[in-house]
Design an enzyme around this catalytic site. Sequence first.
Site, short mmCIF file in Angstrom:
data_model
loop_
_atom_site.label_atom_id
_atom_site.label_comp_id
_atom_site.label_asym_id
_atom_site.label_seq_id
_atom_site.Cartn_x
_atom_site.Cartn_y
_atom_site.Cartn_z
N CYS A 1 114.15 -17.49 -67.32
CA CYS A 1 112.80 -17.75 -67.66
C CYS A 1 111.31 -17.58 -69.00
CB CYS A 1 112.10 -16.80 -66.26
SG CYS A 1 112.63 -17.51 -64.17
N GLU B 1 108.73 -15.64 -68.97
CA GLU B 1 108.51 -14.30 -69.01
C GLU B 1 110.14 -13.34 -69.30
OE1 GLU B 1 108.42 -16.60 -66.14
OE2 GLU B 1 107.35 -15.12 -64.91
N CYS C 1 109.28 -15.14 -60.17
CA CYS C 1 110.60 -14.55 -59.14
C CYS C 1 110.65 -13.45 -59.63
CB CYS C 1 111.55 -15.29 -60.55
SG CYS C 1 112.39 -14.71 -61.43
N1 THU Z 1 109.99 -20.10 -63.84
C1 THU Z 1 110.20 -19.87 -64.58
O1 THU Z 1 110.23 -19.69 -65.99
N2 THU Z 1 108.95 -17.98 -64.37
C2 THU Z 1 108.70 -17.83 -63.16
O2 THU Z 1 107.92 -17.09 -63.40
C3 THU Z 1 109.22 -18.63 -61.94
C4 THU Z 1 110.23 -19.59 -62.60
C5 THU Z 1 111.39 -20.67 -63.81
C6 THU Z 1 112.27 -20.89 -63.46
C7 THU Z 1 112.95 -22.70 -63.43
O3 THU Z 1 113.09 -23.29 -65.38
C8 THU Z 1 111.94 -23.04 -63.05
O4 THU Z 1 111.03 -22.85 -63.25
C9 THU Z 1 111.86 -24.48 -61.86
O5 THU Z 1 112.31 -23.16 -60.79
#
Ligand code: THU
Length: 133
Positions: free
Chosen positions: A50, A52, A85
Amino acid sequence: MKNIQEALMARERAYTPYSHFKVGAAILLKDGTFIHGANIENASYSLTSCAERNALYSLYSQGYKKEDIVSITVIANDHGPVSPCGACRQVMHELLPKDAKIILANTKGETLETTPDGLLPYAFVLDEKPHDE
Ligand code: THU
């Protein structure tokens, strides 16, 4: 707002061939520097990392510490301000200072501001638990 601009710029670098859901994160340091992160996906889906967490791990890898951090801004094209998440909430709780500003945003201009405790009440914190040795 500079925070939002920087997070949008980070978002441009996302690698999302599977979800097509691009997320950008920009961490503002006390010296005015911004550290960026974007989500990076993989054909083996669970290896996705992710935005963050990528931003925070990059910051620590470059030698900065939590005391250097003012805020983190996270942005995506979501119906409301993007909701991090659970795994990212745990990581942000440990690696951000307690008083850090967490700014959640979307590309429509909606924002929500919170803190590490606001995002993850009752976080797991190992050094406050009794444990062996
Ligand atoms: N994702 C993030 O990068 N940060 C978040 O806060 C929520 C989800 C990404 C993971 C994945 O590449 C995409 O969003 C869909 O889940």
